[in-house]
Design an enzyme around this catalytic site. Sequence first.
Site, PDB file in Angstrom:
ATOM      1  N   GLU A   9       0.803  -1.224   0.000  1.00 37.06           N
ATOM      2  CA  GLU A   9       0.000   0.000   0.000  1.00 37.06           C
ATOM      3  C   GLU A   9       0.836   1.273   0.000  1.00 37.06           C
ATOM      4  O   GLU A   9       0.444   2.275  -0.561  1.00 37.06           O
ATOM      5  CB  GLU A   9      -0.958  -0.003   1.210  1.00 37.06           C
ATOM      6  CG  GLU A   9      -2.037  -1.066   1.083  1.00 37.06           C
ATOM      7  CD  GLU A   9      -2.972  -1.096   2.269  1.00 37.06           C
ATOM      8  OE1 GLU A   9      -3.242  -0.017   2.839  1.00 37.06           O
ATOM      9  OE2 GLU A   9      -3.412  -2.191   2.647  1.00 37.06           O
ATOM     10  N   ASP A  82      -2.313  -4.708   3.314  1.00 36.72           N
ATOM     11  CA  ASP A  82      -2.453  -4.994   4.748  1.00 36.72           C
ATOM     12  C   ASP A  82      -3.471  -6.102   5.024  1.00 36.72           C
ATOM     13  O   ASP A  82      -4.421  -6.291   4.277  1.00 36.72           O
ATOM     14  CB  ASP A  82      -2.904  -3.735   5.492  1.00 36.72           C
ATOM     15  CG  ASP A  82      -1.877  -2.628   5.408  1.00 36.72           C
ATOM     16  OD1 ASP A  82      -0.733  -2.922   5.008  1.00 36.72           O
ATOM     17  OD2 ASP A  82      -2.219  -1.475   5.730  1.00 36.72           O
ATOM     18  N   ASP A  84      -6.162  -6.502   6.770  1.00 39.77           N
ATOM     19  CA  ASP A  84      -7.391  -6.088   7.444  1.00 39.77           C
ATOM     20  C   ASP A  84      -8.457  -5.881   6.372  1.00 39.77           C
ATOM     21  O   ASP A  84      -8.208  -6.109   5.194  1.00 39.77           O
ATOM     22  CB  ASP A  84      -7.171  -4.829   8.306  1.00 39.77           C
ATOM     23  CG  ASP A  84      -6.663  -3.648   7.490  1.00 39.77           C
ATOM     24  OD1 ASP A  84      -6.714  -3.696   6.251  1.00 39.77           O
ATOM     25  OD2 ASP A  84      -6.209  -2.662   8.094  1.00 39.77           O
ATOM     26  N   GLU A  86      -9.853  -3.267   4.988  1.00 38.87           N
ATOM     27  CA  GLU A  86      -9.540  -2.336   3.906  1.00 38.87           C
ATOM     28  C   GLU A  86      -8.449  -2.910   3.004  1.00 38.87           C
ATOM     29  O   GLU A  86      -8.513  -2.759   1.778  1.00 38.87           O
ATOM     30  CB  GLU A  86      -9.121  -0.975   4.475  1.00 38.87           C
ATOM     31  CG  GLU A  86     -10.195  -0.267   5.302  1.00 38.87           C
ATOM     32  CD  GLU A  86     -11.430   0.146   4.496  1.00 38.87           C
ATOM     33  OE1 GLU A  86     -11.284   0.447   3.298  1.00 38.87           O
ATOM     34  OE2 GLU A  86     -12.543   0.143   5.069  1.00 38.87           O
ATOM     35  N   TYR A 287       5.417   2.398  10.632  1.00 41.94           N
ATOM     36  CA  TYR A 287       4.213   3.037  10.132  1.00 41.94           C
ATOM     37  C   TYR A 287       3.421   3.755  11.232  1.00 41.94           C
ATOM     38  O   TYR A 287       3.261   3.233  12.331  1.00 41.94           O
ATOM     39  CB  TYR A 287       3.338   1.987   9.461  1.00 41.94           C
ATOM     40  CG  TYR A 287       2.303   2.610   8.577  1.00 41.94           C
ATOM     41  CD1 TYR A 287       2.690   3.432   7.541  1.00 41.94           C
ATOM     42  CD2 TYR A 287       0.962   2.404   8.807  1.00 41.94           C
ATOM     43  CE1 TYR A 287       1.759   4.036   6.747  1.00 41.94           C
ATOM     44  CE2 TYR A 287       0.014   2.988   8.010  1.00 41.94           C
ATOM     45  CZ  TYR A 287       0.419   3.812   6.984  1.00 41.94           C
ATOM     46  OH  TYR A 287      -0.506   4.416   6.201  1.00 41.94           O
ATOM     47  N   ARG A 289       0.186   4.989  11.181  1.00 40.90           N
ATOM     48  CA  ARG A 289      -1.272   4.846  11.311  1.00 40.90           C
ATOM     49  C   ARG A 289      -1.574   3.416  11.702  1.00 40.90           C
ATOM     50  O   ARG A 289      -1.666   2.523  10.870  1.00 40.90           O
ATOM     51  CB  ARG A 289      -1.953   5.221   9.992  1.00 40.90           C
ATOM     52  CG  ARG A 289      -1.847   6.716   9.686  1.00 40.90           C
ATOM     53  CD  ARG A 289      -2.663   7.117   8.483  1.00 40.90           C
ATOM     54  NE  ARG A 289      -1.936   6.881   7.253  1.00 40.90           N
ATOM     55  CZ  ARG A 289      -1.232   7.815   6.612  1.00 40.90           C
ATOM     56  NH1 ARG A 289      -1.143   9.049   7.087  1.00 40.90           N
ATOM     57  NH2 ARG A 289      -0.614   7.532   5.496  1.00 40.90           N
ATOM     58  N   HIS A 332      -0.642  -3.556  11.491  1.00 37.69           N
ATOM     59  CA  HIS A 332       0.742  -3.106  11.608  1.00 37.69           C
ATOM     60  C   HIS A 332       1.276  -3.341  13.003  1.00 37.69           C
ATOM     61  O   HIS A 332       0.557  -3.747  13.893  1.00 37.69           O
ATOM     62  CB  HIS A 332       0.835  -1.607  11.279  1.00 37.69           C
ATOM     63  CG  HIS A 332       0.305  -1.262   9.937  1.00 37.69           C
ATOM     64  ND1 HIS A 332      -0.988  -0.826   9.745  1.00 37.69           N
ATOM     65  CD2 HIS A 332       0.871  -1.302   8.716  1.00 37.69           C
ATOM     66  CE1 HIS A 332      -1.184  -0.617   8.461  1.00 37.69           C
ATOM     67  NE2 HIS A 332      -0.073  -0.897   7.804  1.00 37.69           N
TER      68      HIS A 332
END
Length: 781
Positions: A9, A82, A84, A86, A287, A289, A332
């Site tokens: 991403e 990632d 998850d 999303e 990361y 976020r 993450h």
Amino acid sequence: MAKNLVIVESPAKAKTIEGFLGKEFTVKSSFGHVRDLPKNTIGVDIDKGFDPDYEIPADKKPVVADLRKLAKNAETVWLATDEDREGEAISWHLAESLKLDPGHYKRIVFHEITKNAILNAIKQPRSIDQNLVYAQQARRVLDRLVGFELSPLLWKKVKPALSAGRVQSVAVRLIVEREKEVQGFNATSSYKVSAMFLVEHNGDTTPLKAELPKRFKTREEARAFLETCKGATFKIEDIEKKPGKKSPAPPFTTSTLQQEASRKLGFSVSRTMVVAQKLYESGKITYMRTDSHNLSGAAMAMAREEIEKNFGAEFVKLRKYATKSKGAQEAHEAIRPTYINVHNAGKDAAEKKLYELIWKRTIASQMSDALLEKTNITIGISTTKKEKFIASGEVIKFEGFLKVYLESSDDEEEENGTGLLPPLKKEQVLPLQEMTATERYTKPLPRYTEASLVKKMEELGIGRPSTYAPTISTIQKRTYAIKESREGVKRAYSQLTLSRDKINEKEMYEITGADKNKLFPTDIGQVVNSFLMEHFAGIMDYHFTAKVEREFDEIAEGKKQWSLVIKDFYWPFHDKVEQTLKESEKYSGQRLLGQDPASGRNVYARIGKFGSMIQIGEPDDVDKPRFASMRKGQSLDSITLEEALDLFKLPRKAGEYEGKELVIGVGRFGPYIRHDNKFYSLPKEEDPLAITTEKAVEVIEAKRESDRQKIIKSFDEDPEIRVLKGRWGPYIASGKKNFKLPKNLNPEEITLEEAKKIISSGTSDAKSRKTKRATSSKRGK
DNA sequence: CAGTGAGCGAGCTTCCGCTTGACTT
């Protein structure tokens, strides 16, 4: 051409990973989502099972084109977004928009950015989890439906260009309700008694402060207690020692980083994210976020080594932290330094400070508990059995993680002051120096700061690490809330002092209700909130998100079909929107203030197209109603009739000067005098309604004089160019543009040549102002 | 950063989550 294309991403992540993999691998980034619902239309076919109409936004077209080309030439495409909801959806959208055949791509996930973790991931590919993708689609479609049906309703019923949504509207509700609590709070007072004793030890006297656990409701009771203490002796009845410990806070997540950077560094939520992004892009931190408290094994090993080296093995205690926050998706690691042995990093002061904070927090999280010893001393009073004084102290026996870092708290004034106690014995008699009974008021819960609002939202599971900062700025951009500081008011309290068997009483003053950088709801925010609360209580419910999240989880587990979940939500919601559209009147928070003495017409305060305003008369009167905007600081529910009528008295004429009219008005920046097309700000203490011609002339002359003082140097050859004295030192003005002076030049001795050179090199100021204007106008849209 | 000082006009505004960029030689 590489045989393998790996897609992640974030570009920074792509760069790191590319280094781990050999020549056979090209690593690229999708820059987040590559497809979305259309920007300007609802993009959901409600009658066809809520079928979403995905498109590739303009700014993603080159990204997709590039990836498509690389994918065509690659043997295998590894979708490594990632792990998850999303991330899964991003992989699916990639597979769709790159037109990948099922045999052409593989889905992989890894939790650590290390060579091993990635190689392992490649050994265990899987297919795209379609149920997880459906769960994301449900989330996306629900947010779109809510946002794009509620917002237009607000445009019609309240004011154009407003917005509502599952996340932002609840954030506003939190601010509005906290403000109501603060306004409605009834402070009560009680008397807190403390005594200062003198302890003799080896010829020295040290003070010992003790407090009475009981508080007295009234001054009379407090006084009565002090009376009984006259002539009393005070003796230590008991000494109790208890071991205690403190444990470190877990490593940073987005939300805790925002909170600590706010408390310790005074950063706004968005500043924290901008600075963290820079540290991430330069490879200094992981990361930023994330909602995970987890540190990788490699990070923990690095932490152990650092702690041993710097503090000793007894300071090490490796810990795994469980994530508690609702809806955490843990794609993450926690936010930590990439290399824990690097103690300082960052290009500027802000980056350095934030890095240091992250480093300390990470290190401390893997350190031993601090061991304490708490001592409580009970002090008896000879004249009464009922009350005892308690003195307490806390000694650190072993510092542990406190050597590095202690998390701050949101409580503004914490009562600490429990340090080391002097040596004391049971039965020891303590001479009283002074006893005070001080009136103390109860306080309401504090207003939210940006960061404490994020904390609250995270607790409720509303919003995600990537949206906290944008949400906070959206509610301010829509003027639902403003961040500001307010001065407090003076409040009297009384204090009784017992000293040498005499009681003295005095009135003292404290400032109460002062607030710095807190979020206050605006009139618009409050009106929109009550409108939504009245008609859409379900969506405004603090648990709405948690409720729909449970349904999304069931979709992800394959237990429910996504479009049925949406259908069950949508139709009742939509009916309510239609019904409100039909049945509800314009919603303006209108309040009748009274009658205008001049015309006898009604005076109202309400929300208008441009914000809070006053209206005199009714819309269908023969004489059209008169309107005036309310001023900064005035509000719908506090403005009085008198203040409202005053708004119609300006602008007014205040005589003449030099043959030109003097006009007094109030503008965006406060009251002003206009004279000969020039504006002169009125000093704060002047009342624009009462100012006389003489005073106005005085203000004008004072401004002219200070303007003359500002000129350090001017040039006859070119009157456009002048050297002026500004708030931040001398500068060069050319027409309307300003230029910084090089430090080595003496402003008095600048020649026209030199000045022109500075202007033509055209650095810093003109440029920085231009960019600033550009960004602020963008924001204004 | 150095000063600023408007009044509704016909078409648009809006959601939440991912992620950073910024035309060519």
